[in-house]
Design an enzyme around this catalytic site. Structure first.
Site, mmCIF file in Angstrom:
data_model
loop_
_atom_site.group_PDB
_atom_site.id
_atom_site.type_symbol
_atom_site.label_atom_id
_atom_site.label_comp_id
_atom_site.label_asym_id
_atom_site.label_seq_id
_atom_site.Cartn_x
_atom_site.Cartn_y
_atom_site.Cartn_z
ATOM 1 N N SER A 1 -27.045 -59.863 -17.769
ATOM 2 C CA SER A 1 -28.019 -59.927 -18.860
ATOM 3 C C SER A 1 -27.563 -58.977 -19.945
ATOM 4 O O SER A 1 -26.770 -58.062 -19.696
ATOM 5 C CB SER A 1 -29.411 -59.509 -18.356
ATOM 6 O OG SER A 1 -30.305 -59.279 -19.432
ATOM 7 N N TYR B 1 -35.254 -54.311 -13.641
ATOM 8 C CA TYR B 1 -34.412 -55.461 -13.970
ATOM 9 C C TYR B 1 -33.097 -54.986 -14.586
ATOM 10 O O TYR B 1 -32.016 -55.459 -14.220
ATOM 11 C CB TYR B 1 -35.146 -56.383 -14.940
ATOM 12 C CG TYR B 1 -34.384 -57.655 -15.272
ATOM 13 C CD1 TYR B 1 -34.397 -58.736 -14.402
ATOM 14 C CD2 TYR B 1 -33.665 -57.765 -16.455
ATOM 15 C CE1 TYR B 1 -33.706 -59.907 -14.704
ATOM 16 C CE2 TYR B 1 -32.969 -58.926 -16.764
ATOM 17 C CZ TYR B 1 -32.997 -59.988 -15.883
ATOM 18 O OH TYR B 1 -32.297 -61.136 -16.188
#
Length: 317
Positions: free
Chosen positions: A164, A176
């Protein structure tokens, strides 16, 4: 001098364009295993590679997701139920893949399965949520890769790990971001350790895209529930006005997500089919022209740009 630099830069990009457009031969004979194919990037990639003629082996978390995918694709595509948090599920999926690829080995492994449960500030999130996220997004990637690695090595194939932009520059979603930084590190190590076996490792770093993970209605409900369950002394530190403002800030960001998932899956496809895949793919205009350049700035300047519009907590000094 500037003219020479411009010419050299132009030659570099021309050479890169030429190298990257070379396609691997006999794609119709190559097997690719993808995790997280129920929806989102994994589902899109499975359908995209199936149209390209590759032999897609799709790992789905649910039978419903698997059935829907099979109904949308050719008979070449096969599905298996896979929970990346369970060792026995990974072992069973590996045996299932081994039976299908035989002596040819597995050309491509795409670690796409992931979750996002970082709906708030770091200290609002329960430690169980940290563990669950890391179990899927990082430990799951590692365990699936290590289990499938002998099959990939036999084919001298490709490993594509979905990271990401938050694995490049972290500015929200603490756990995350931690999991994606871990994926980046694991991928770097793999790439260097496996280079002598003919295995190539790539990372795809998407920006903001509209998937089930970024659905605003669901995101908002979870965020409000997390705030509701946050201990009183922490809520007092931030204040309700802060939460409301932060909630609106998240809404603005998620409602502006790109709906063109092909910007991500095209990167994945290139990593699997190009003779010369890239090490990293920044997917999306926001990733390429904002977040990646931002990651090269001095930390203090990046901090200012990222947080200048953030609300201030009630007990801020």
């Amino acid at each position: 001098m500037w003219l020479y630099l411009a010419v050299l830069l132009g030659l570099y990009y021309l050479l890169r364009w030429y190298r990257e457009r070379q396609v691997v031969s006999h794609l119709q004979d190559k097997f690719v295993f993808i995790t997280g194919c129920d929806s989102g990037f994994g589902n899109q990639l499975a359908r995209q590679l199936d149209l390209r003629g590759l032999r897609v082996l799709a790992g789905c978390l649910t039978e419903q997701g698997a059935e829907q995918l099979r109904n949308q694709t050719s008979d070449r595509l096969q599905t298996v139920i896979l929970d990346v948090t369970k060792t026995e599920s990974i072992a069973a999926a590996t045996e299932w893949v081994k039976e299908r690829v035989g002596d040819r080995g597995l050309w491509g492994l795409v670690n796409n399965a992931g979750i996002f449960h970082s709906h708030g500030y770091a200290e609002w999130i329960k430690i169980e949520t940290y563990r669950d996220t890391l179990r899927v997004n990082l430990i799951g990637v590692i365990e699936v890769t290590l289990s499938m690695l002998p099959l990939v090595r036999k084919a001298q194939g490709r490993i594509v790990n979905v990271s990401s932009i938050l694995g490049r520059i972290a500015f929200f979603g603490a756990v995350y971001s931690c999991s994606k930084y871990g994926v980046e590190a694991f991928s770097d190590i793999l790439r260097r350790e496996l280079q002598h076996f003919g295995v190539k490792v790539s990372m795809v770093e998407p920006g903001y895209f509209k998937t089930a993970m970024t659905d605003w209605q669901k995101f908002s409900e979870i965020m409000k529930q997390i705030w509701k369950e946050t201990p009183a002394h922490i809520k007092e530190t931030y204040g309700q006005k802060f939460f409301d403002a932060y909630h609106d800030l998240m809404k603005q960001g998620l409602l502006s997500c790109s709906t063109n998932l092909n910007l991500v899956t095209d990167c994945m496809e290139h990593a699997l089919t190009s003779v010369h895949p890239r090490t990293r793919y920044s997917a999306g205009w926001d990733a390429q022209f904002f977040f990646v350049p931002l990651s090269y700035l001095p930390t203090s300047l990046a901090d200012y740009i990222l947080t200048r519009s953030w609300p201030k907590p009630a007990q801020a000094v």
